[in-house]
Design a protein around this motif. Sequence first.
Motif, PDB file in Angstrom:
ATOM      1  N   VAL A  42       0.848  -1.186   0.000  1.00 37.11           N
ATOM      2  CA  VAL A  42       0.000   0.000   0.000  1.00 37.11           C
ATOM      3  C   VAL A  42       0.887   1.241   0.000  1.00 37.11           C
ATOM      4  O   VAL A  42       1.760   1.395   0.860  1.00 37.11           O
ATOM      5  N   ASP A  43       0.647   2.108  -0.985  1.00 35.20           N
ATOM      6  CA  ASP A  43       1.353   3.387  -1.043  1.00 35.20           C
ATOM      7  C   ASP A  43       0.569   4.393  -0.213  1.00 35.20           C
ATOM      8  O   ASP A  43      -0.617   4.615  -0.433  1.00 35.20           O
ATOM      9  N   ARG A  44       1.259   5.001   0.754  1.00 34.90           N
ATOM     10  CA  ARG A  44       0.605   5.978   1.623  1.00 34.90           C
ATOM     11  C   ARG A  44       1.092   7.374   1.257  1.00 34.90           C
ATOM     12  O   ARG A  44       2.229   7.556   0.829  1.00 34.90           O
ATOM     13  N   TYR A  45       0.204   8.348   1.424  1.00 33.98           N
ATOM     14  CA  TYR A  45       0.604   9.735   1.225  1.00 33.98           C
ATOM     15  C   TYR A  45      -0.184  10.633   2.164  1.00 33.98           C
ATOM     16  O   TYR A  45      -1.307  10.340   2.544  1.00 33.98           O
ATOM     17  N   ARG A  59       4.550  11.998  -0.130  1.00 28.96           N
ATOM     18  CA  ARG A  59       4.619  10.537  -0.039  1.00 28.96           C
ATOM     19  C   ARG A  59       5.124  10.102   1.333  1.00 28.96           C
ATOM     20  O   ARG A  59       6.032  10.694   1.888  1.00 28.96           O
ATOM     21  N   PRO A  62       5.904   3.294   2.039  1.00 28.22           N
ATOM     22  CA  PRO A  62       4.888   2.279   1.731  1.00 28.22           C
ATOM     23  C   PRO A  62       4.843   1.223   2.829  1.00 28.22           C
ATOM     24  O   PRO A  62       5.820   0.998   3.536  1.00 28.22           O
ATOM     25  N   THR A  86      -7.543  -1.407  -2.967  1.00 32.12           N
ATOM     26  CA  THR A  86      -7.271  -0.184  -2.223  1.00 32.12           C
ATOM     27  C   THR A  86      -5.784  -0.109  -1.902  1.00 32.12           C
ATOM     28  O   THR A  86      -5.362  -0.257  -0.775  1.00 32.12           O
ATOM     29  N   THR A  87      -4.980   0.154  -2.943  1.00 35.99           N
ATOM     30  CA  THR A  87      -3.525   0.148  -2.780  1.00 35.99           C
ATOM     31  C   THR A  87      -2.965   1.534  -2.479  1.00 35.99           C
ATOM     32  O   THR A  87      -1.757   1.680  -2.376  1.00 35.99           O
ATOM     33  N   GLN A  88      -3.822   2.533  -2.359  1.00 33.90           N
ATOM     34  CA  GLN A  88      -3.371   3.866  -1.975  1.00 33.90           C
ATOM     35  C   GLN A  88      -4.149   4.303  -0.746  1.00 33.90           C
ATOM     36  O   GLN A  88      -5.370   4.157  -0.684  1.00 33.90           O
ATOM     37  N   LYS A  89      -3.430   4.852   0.230  1.00 30.68           N
ATOM     38  CA  LYS A  89      -4.058   5.274   1.476  1.00 30.68           C
ATOM     39  C   LYS A  89      -3.738   6.745   1.710  1.00 30.68           C
ATOM     40  O   LYS A  89      -2.574   7.126   1.797  1.00 30.68           O
ATOM     41  N   ARG A  90      -4.772   7.526   1.799  1.00 32.91           N
ATOM     42  CA  ARG A  90      -4.613   8.955   2.045  1.00 32.91           C
ATOM     43  C   ARG A  90      -4.686   9.218   3.548  1.00 32.91           C
ATOM     44  O   ARG A  90      -5.609   8.773   4.218  1.00 32.91           O
TER      45      ARG A  90
END
Length: 93
Positions: A42-45, A59, A62, A86-90
Amino acid sequence: MKLARRILAGAIVAVCLLYAGDDLSVRLRIPGNRDPFGTVHVDRYYAIPEKNNKVEFLRADPETVTCVHSLFPHFGYSPCWYASRTTQKRIDM
């Protein structure tokens, strides 16, 4: 009215049986000794609001999320079919 209740009861029983079968397949590793758990990256930003009503994105590191190969969540983990969507988490600040 009786027909609607029977249909509703049948649907509830079907969902309960589906969940029980899904749970047994995870616990007993059915079919064929497969690993019931997987991982998803999961890529977080960070979303940082600015004064002019804009948002700055930074960024973060991850993370690897554990998921379960099933239709429903088990053992506190999300299903892999959902986690891979859901591979991106804001992260709002």
